[in-house]
Design a protein around this motif. Structure first.
Motif, PDB file in Angstrom:
ATOM      1  N   ASN A 233       0.845  -1.188   0.000  1.00  0.00           N
ATOM      2  CA  ASN A 233       0.000   0.000   0.000  1.00  0.00           C
ATOM      3  C   ASN A 233       0.885   1.246   0.000  1.00  0.00           C
ATOM      4  O   ASN A 233       1.654   1.467   0.935  1.00  0.00           O
ATOM      5  CB  ASN A 233      -0.889  -0.003   1.246  1.00  0.00           C
ATOM      6  N   PRO A 234       0.816   2.074  -1.046  1.00  0.00           N
ATOM      7  CA  PRO A 234       1.731   3.228  -1.139  1.00  0.00           C
ATOM      8  C   PRO A 234       1.517   4.254  -0.043  1.00  0.00           C
ATOM      9  O   PRO A 234       2.370   5.104   0.179  1.00  0.00           O
ATOM     10  CB  PRO A 234       1.414   3.813  -2.517  1.00  0.00           C
ATOM     11  N   HIS A 235       0.380   4.200   0.667  1.00  0.00           N
ATOM     12  CA  HIS A 235       0.104   5.194   1.700  1.00  0.00           C
ATOM     13  C   HIS A 235       0.491   4.720   3.097  1.00  0.00           C
ATOM     14  O   HIS A 235       0.369   5.474   4.059  1.00  0.00           O
ATOM     15  CB  HIS A 235      -1.372   5.587   1.676  1.00  0.00           C
ATOM     16  N   GLU A 236       0.947   3.472   3.216  1.00  0.00           N
ATOM     17  CA  GLU A 236       1.386   2.973   4.504  1.00  0.00           C
ATOM     18  C   GLU A 236       2.836   3.384   4.734  1.00  0.00           C
ATOM     19  O   GLU A 236       3.685   3.203   3.877  1.00  0.00           O
ATOM     20  CB  GLU A 236       1.269   1.442   4.560  1.00  0.00           C
ATOM     21  N   VAL A 237       3.096   3.920   5.919  1.00  0.00           N
ATOM     22  CA  VAL A 237       4.449   4.370   6.241  1.00  0.00           C
ATOM     23  C   VAL A 237       4.845   3.851   7.617  1.00  0.00           C
ATOM     24  O   VAL A 237       4.090   3.984   8.575  1.00  0.00           O
ATOM     25  CB  VAL A 237       4.532   5.912   6.235  1.00  0.00           C
ATOM     26  N   ASP A 422       5.284  10.937  -7.001  1.00  0.00           N
ATOM     27  CA  ASP A 422       6.316  10.911  -5.960  1.00  0.00           C
ATOM     28  C   ASP A 422       6.362  12.251  -5.229  1.00  0.00           C
ATOM     29  O   ASP A 422       6.356  12.317  -3.996  1.00  0.00           O
ATOM     30  CB  ASP A 422       7.701  10.652  -6.570  1.00  0.00           C
ATOM     31  N   TYR A 423       6.416  13.298  -6.011  1.00  0.00           N
ATOM     32  CA  TYR A 423       6.548  14.656  -5.471  1.00  0.00           C
ATOM     33  C   TYR A 423       5.336  15.028  -4.609  1.00  0.00           C
ATOM     34  O   TYR A 423       5.482  15.561  -3.498  1.00  0.00           O
ATOM     35  CB  TYR A 423       6.701  15.632  -6.634  1.00  0.00           C
ATOM     36  N   LYS A 424       4.158  14.692  -5.083  1.00  0.00           N
ATOM     37  CA  LYS A 424       2.937  15.077  -4.356  1.00  0.00           C
ATOM     38  C   LYS A 424       2.768  14.308  -3.051  1.00  0.00           C
ATOM     39  O   LYS A 424       2.357  14.888  -2.040  1.00  0.00           O
ATOM     40  CB  LYS A 424       1.714  14.888  -5.261  1.00  0.00           C
ATOM     41  N   VAL A 425       3.094  13.005  -3.051  1.00  0.00           N
ATOM     42  CA  VAL A 425       2.931  12.239  -1.806  1.00  0.00           C
ATOM     43  C   VAL A 425       3.964  12.677  -0.773  1.00  0.00           C
ATOM     44  O   VAL A 425       3.689  12.669   0.435  1.00  0.00           O
ATOM     45  CB  VAL A 425       3.020  10.715  -2.054  1.00  0.00           C
ATOM     46  N   VAL A 426       5.147  13.080  -1.234  1.00  0.00           N
ATOM     47  CA  VAL A 426       6.170  13.585  -0.312  1.00  0.00           C
ATOM     48  C   VAL A 426       5.706  14.901   0.312  1.00  0.00           C
ATOM     49  O   VAL A 426       5.788  15.093   1.531  1.00  0.00           O
ATOM     50  CB  VAL A 426       7.516  13.763  -1.039  1.00  0.00           C
ATOM     51  N   LEU A 427       5.209  15.813  -0.527  1.00  0.00           N
ATOM     52  CA  LEU A 427       4.729  17.092   0.003  1.00  0.00           C
ATOM     53  C   LEU A 427       3.556  16.893   0.953  1.00  0.00           C
ATOM     54  O   LEU A 427       3.458  17.554   1.995  1.00  0.00           O
ATOM     55  CB  LEU A 427       4.301  18.007  -1.144  1.00  0.00           C
ATOM     56  N   GLU A 428       2.671  15.980   0.607  1.00  0.00           N
ATOM     57  CA  GLU A 428       1.517  15.714   1.466  1.00  0.00           C
ATOM     58  C   GLU A 428       1.983  15.257   2.846  1.00  0.00           C
ATOM     59  O   GLU A 428       1.434  15.681   3.874  1.00  0.00           O
ATOM     60  CB  GLU A 428       0.633  14.635   0.821  1.00  0.00           C
ATOM     61  N   HIS A 429       3.003  14.405   2.864  1.00  0.00           N
ATOM     62  CA  HIS A 429       3.509  13.927   4.149  1.00  0.00           C
ATOM     63  C   HIS A 429       4.166  15.062   4.928  1.00  0.00           C
ATOM     64  O   HIS A 429       3.948  15.197   6.140  1.00  0.00           O
ATOM     65  CB  HIS A 429       4.515  12.794   3.935  1.00  0.00           C
ATOM     66  N   LEU A 601      12.338  12.110   8.086  1.00  0.00           N
ATOM     67  CA  LEU A 601      12.093  12.381   6.673  1.00  0.00           C
ATOM     68  C   LEU A 601      12.725  11.362   5.746  1.00  0.00           C
ATOM     69  O   LEU A 601      12.097  10.887   4.802  1.00  0.00           O
ATOM     70  CB  LEU A 601      12.590  13.787   6.329  1.00  0.00           C
ATOM     71  N   ASP A 602      13.988  11.032   5.981  1.00  0.00           N
ATOM     72  CA  ASP A 602      14.677  10.161   5.036  1.00  0.00           C
ATOM     73  C   ASP A 602      14.037   8.787   4.962  1.00  0.00           C
ATOM     74  O   ASP A 602      13.830   8.227   3.889  1.00  0.00           O
ATOM     75  CB  ASP A 602      16.154  10.034   5.413  1.00  0.00           C
ATOM     76  N   GLU A 603      13.741   8.202   6.119  1.00  0.00           N
ATOM     77  CA  GLU A 603      13.120   6.876   6.145  1.00  0.00           C
ATOM     78  C   GLU A 603      11.775   6.906   5.435  1.00  0.00           C
ATOM     79  O   GLU A 603      11.440   6.016   4.656  1.00  0.00           O
ATOM     80  CB  GLU A 603      12.929   6.409   7.588  1.00  0.00           C
ATOM     81  N   VAL A 604      10.988   7.940   5.735  1.00  0.00           N
ATOM     82  CA  VAL A 604       9.635   8.014   5.184  1.00  0.00           C
ATOM     83  C   VAL A 604       9.668   8.250   3.681  1.00  0.00           C
ATOM     84  O   VAL A 604       8.906   7.638   2.926  1.00  0.00           O
ATOM     85  CB  VAL A 604       8.835   9.119   5.899  1.00  0.00           C
ATOM     86  N   PHE A 605      10.557   9.122   3.212  1.00  0.00           N
ATOM     87  CA  PHE A 605      10.618   9.395   1.783  1.00  0.00           C
ATOM     88  C   PHE A 605      10.961   8.146   1.000  1.00  0.00           C
ATOM     89  O   PHE A 605      10.432   7.913  -0.090  1.00  0.00           O
ATOM     90  CB  PHE A 605      11.642  10.493   1.496  1.00  0.00           C
TER      91      PHE A 605
END
Length: 726
Positions: A233-237, A422-429, A601-605
């Motif tokens: 799931n791309p939204h699971e972090v 990629d860019y949008k999900v990073v900014l959202e986080h 940040l690094d782990e999550v990205f």
């Protein structure tokens, strides 16, 4: 006067401490009993009629009963926060304050008795009287409360991981306490331990959905905070791998190879447990033994499945779709309207959102659908989207788009759109994290955008070396070299990467990242690149028919490679993919107390951008943004006594750029090339090695942990340009 007041405060503090000790030893006539007993609500309800009698019996032992256990512990946590020197400790203590009722420190103090308040009296920087007594805190609660993890249970177990002596026992073990309290404290079988609550996040490994539902229900009922069923799931972090565990179903060990969508690169960071053993441990309240990882190794997910995961999460197309596009041509006689020529509609379409083109206009009729997939339309769309993002800027040029050898619709769907996602999900986080709670930070989007680029990432599948064709791209193993050079000393070196440039440019893979790289001029048009463990880079530009495999019988295993292009966010220190320093200075604090470390940040990205639960691994191109002073200097350097400013860094992106980087157990190693005018890296022929060239100068090392000594020597003047992050 200030000194006298200080002395007076110390005297009051010490007098209170002696008074407490006298009370607990019956004025020195008996052994001190520093046990503090807490009782859960469930226990009080079950023993309502006999509770007063039990309290009287406990008090006769000299132990103390906390009348308001939750309020007492919450105030104690507040006193610990004042003295905390670690951001991780502060984070843990704040999380404990959120368990159960949430009140301010003053509100909790209003609940306490005068005696409890006296125990919590402190004289900064000294700890409260309670801690000076070196107490043993004993919580008595029911097994049902332990399974669901009531706040008192969680707080006692977490505090006992630090300096506090704390245990949880069953009501039935109170008799053992009266008989021999010390023996009870050291008898692990008598203590209530819920292994489920040792971790914050749980990942499930099972190929059966019904089994997953059962495991999820059980974990949540027994105190788990979060359960993740779908690994891809791309939204699971997972924000902290140290607080994450994997629960494996019993059936998984007999599953077919490759059936489980999980990548084993996280083995070193997470604990694995068998579901049936977890259930047994919770039911019996005993410690849980980790699962032997060797039993799971045949379930390593292949690179094909990881690429497939990214393909699905980014809505990418199969390359066979190119044949479908060829059947959507239209001739000049076909007109969508009698009033306007098709050119009018094409001109309007390129200004519409892509979703409207594909989901609305294409449904008008068959001709409208065919118009939606015309190549010239998507060329304009590609250029328009590239104009909005600096990291897509090479695609503003039609000639660069043509280098991909792909229809423009596929360029958009498989390269441009996935990277924008990629860019949008990073900014959202980032925005969700910097705006949650009371502590907020304003995000410098302009500065953030200025460091973004793209890179060409590798996914690898281990295989036997002799199964890979001569001259193909691969990691490790024996490399392919002209037969006449097999006796050259270089053949004794270990291969890191053999890169066939034709593989790299096939189907347009990597064109964007090549064009984004400051060292793109150093990438040959054809041939093979060799990267060796001693930092040497060679290029062979002869015929593949002259190549044979260097024979080293010890190197029988290599890795096949698949490429995928993704957004690249430079990090200052990439060791273990967890140092948030570089991105920290992109966040400008708008109030005091904002905890940068909580962003991780690094782990999550890595998780947001790359195939789920796969650390970003080897890659070509990308960028170095800056090096920290801590990286530049080491304890072994001649400046051993030098003061290191942990927030100091120097920008080096305009001087050195990575060509290839790869992870190892000690961090991220790589080959850096100079791009500065007047001192550029160049290709030079190698004497007595026909068709072989080498790159000079190049710099090889673990740039995340320390800067190569050769680079520090050549660019010593950079030490005068260190500056402090915002």
């Amino acid at each position: 006067m200030k000194r006298n007041r200080q002395q007076s405060g110390d005297d009051d503090y010490e007098n209170s401490l002696f008074e407490m000790i006298n009370m607990m030893t019956n004025n020195g006539k008996s052994r001190i009993n520093n046990d503090f007993l807490l009782f859960s609500e469930g226990f009080k309800q079950e023993n309502n009629q006999t509770f007063e009698e039990l309290k009287s019996k406990i008090l006769k032992t000299g132990a103390t009963i906390m009348e308001h256990p939750e309020a007492f512990l919450k105030v104690l946590i507040h006193t610990k926060l004042v003295r905390s020197i670690s951001s991780n400790t502060e984070k843990t203590l704040n999380s404990l304050l959120k368990l159960g009722e949430v009140k301010s420190e003053e509100e909790w103090k209003e609940i306490l008795t005068p005696h409890e308040l006296k125990l919590l009296k402190s004289h900064s920087p000294k700890p409260p009287l309670f801690e000076m007594l070196n107490p043993t805190v004993i919580l008595v609660c029911t097994e049902a409360e332990a399974r669901i993890g009531i706040p008192l249970f969680r707080i006692i177990l977490k505090l006992s991981e630090g300096s506090m002596n704390g245990i949880v026992i069953r009501p039935s073990d109170l008799d053992s306490y009266f008989e021999n309290s010390e023996e009870l404290l050291y008898n692990l079988n008598k203590q209530l331990i819920n292994p489920v609550m040792n971790f914050r996040d749980y990942i499930l490994l099972s190929d059966n959905q019904q089994e997953k539902e059962e495991m999820t229900r059980y974990l949540l009922e027994n105190g788990a905070s979060k359960v993740i069923q779908n690994l891809m799931n791309p939204h699971e972090v997972i924000e902290d791998f140290g607080q994450c565990a994997v629960v494996v179903s019993d059936s998984i060990l007999s599953a077919e190879q490759g059936k489980i969508y999980f990548e084993m690169k996280l083995v070193g960071k997470t604990e694995f447990y068998l579901y049936s053993e977890l259930v047994a441990s919770v039911n019996e309240f005993k410690h849980l033994k980790p699962l032997d990882i060797n039993r799971l190794k045949h379930h390593c997910i292949s690179s094909e499945l990881l690429i497939e995961a990214r393909t699905k999460s980014r809505h990418m197309l199969n390359m066979d779709y190119e044949n479908t596009l060829l059947n959507m041509s239209i001739n000049s006689e076909q007109q969508l309207s009698n009033m306007f020529p098709n050119e009018v509609f094409f001109n309007a379409l390129k200004f519409l959102p892509v979703q409207d083109i594909l989901n609305n206009f294409s449904l008008v009729n068959k001709l409208a659908r065919n118009m939606c997939f015309q190549d010239h339309l998507w060329k304009d769309i590609c250029i328009a989207y590239a104009s909005n993002y600096e990291f897509l800027s090479p695609f503003r040029n039609e000639q660069v788009l043509a280098k991909t050898n792909m229809p423009h619709y596929i360029i958009f769907r498989n390269i441009i759109n996935p990277i924008i996602i990629d860019y949008k999900v990073v900014l959202e986080h980032i925005y969700s994290k910097t705006k949650e709670g009371e502590s907020k930070a304003s995000f410098d989007l302009i500065k953030f955008n200025s460091v973004l680029t793209t890179a060409l990432f590798f996914e690898q599948t281990t295989c036997q070396d002799d199964t890979v064709a001569i001259g193909s791209t691969k990691l490790f193993g024996n490399f392919d070299f002209p037969s006449s050079l097999h006796q050259h000393p270089i053949c004794q070196r270990s291969l890191i990467l053999q890169l066939n440039i034709n593989d790299l440019k096939e189907k347009g893979v990597g064109i964007l990242s090549i064009e984004n790289s400051p060292v793109k001029h150093l990438l040959p048009e054809s041939g093979i690149l060799y990267f060796f463990d001693n930092g040497i880079i060679l290029h062979y530009d002869g015929s593949l028919s002259e190549l044979t495999r260097v024979n080293n019988p010890k190197k029988t295993v290599c890795a096949k490679v698949q490429f995928y292009e993704a957004l690249f966010i430079p990090k200052l220190s990439e060791i273990l993919f967890s140092d948030p320093f570089l991105l920290r200075h992109l966040l400008l604090p708008s109030c005091e107390g904002f905890e940068y470390e909580t962003l991780r940040l690094d782990e999550v990205f890595s998780q947001l951008i790359h195939p789920k639960f796969s650390n970003e691994g080897a890659r070509l191109f990308g960028a170095y943004s800056c090096f920290s002073e801590a990286q530049w200097y080491r304890a072994a350097d001649e400046d051993e006594d030098r003061f290191i400013d942990m927030d100091s860094y120097v920008e080096v992106g305009s001087i050195i750029s990575p060509l290839y980087q790869f992870p190892s157990k000690n961090g991220l190693y790589g080959f850096g090339l100079i791009v500065q005018d007047g001192n550029q890296t160049v290709w030079k022929n190698v004497e007595n090695m026909p068709n072989i060239r080498t790159l000079q100068p190049s710099y090889f090392g673990n740039f995340g942990r320390e800067i190569p000594s050769k680079f520090k020597k050549d660019f010593k003047y950079l030490t005068e340009q260190f500056k402090t992050a915002n």
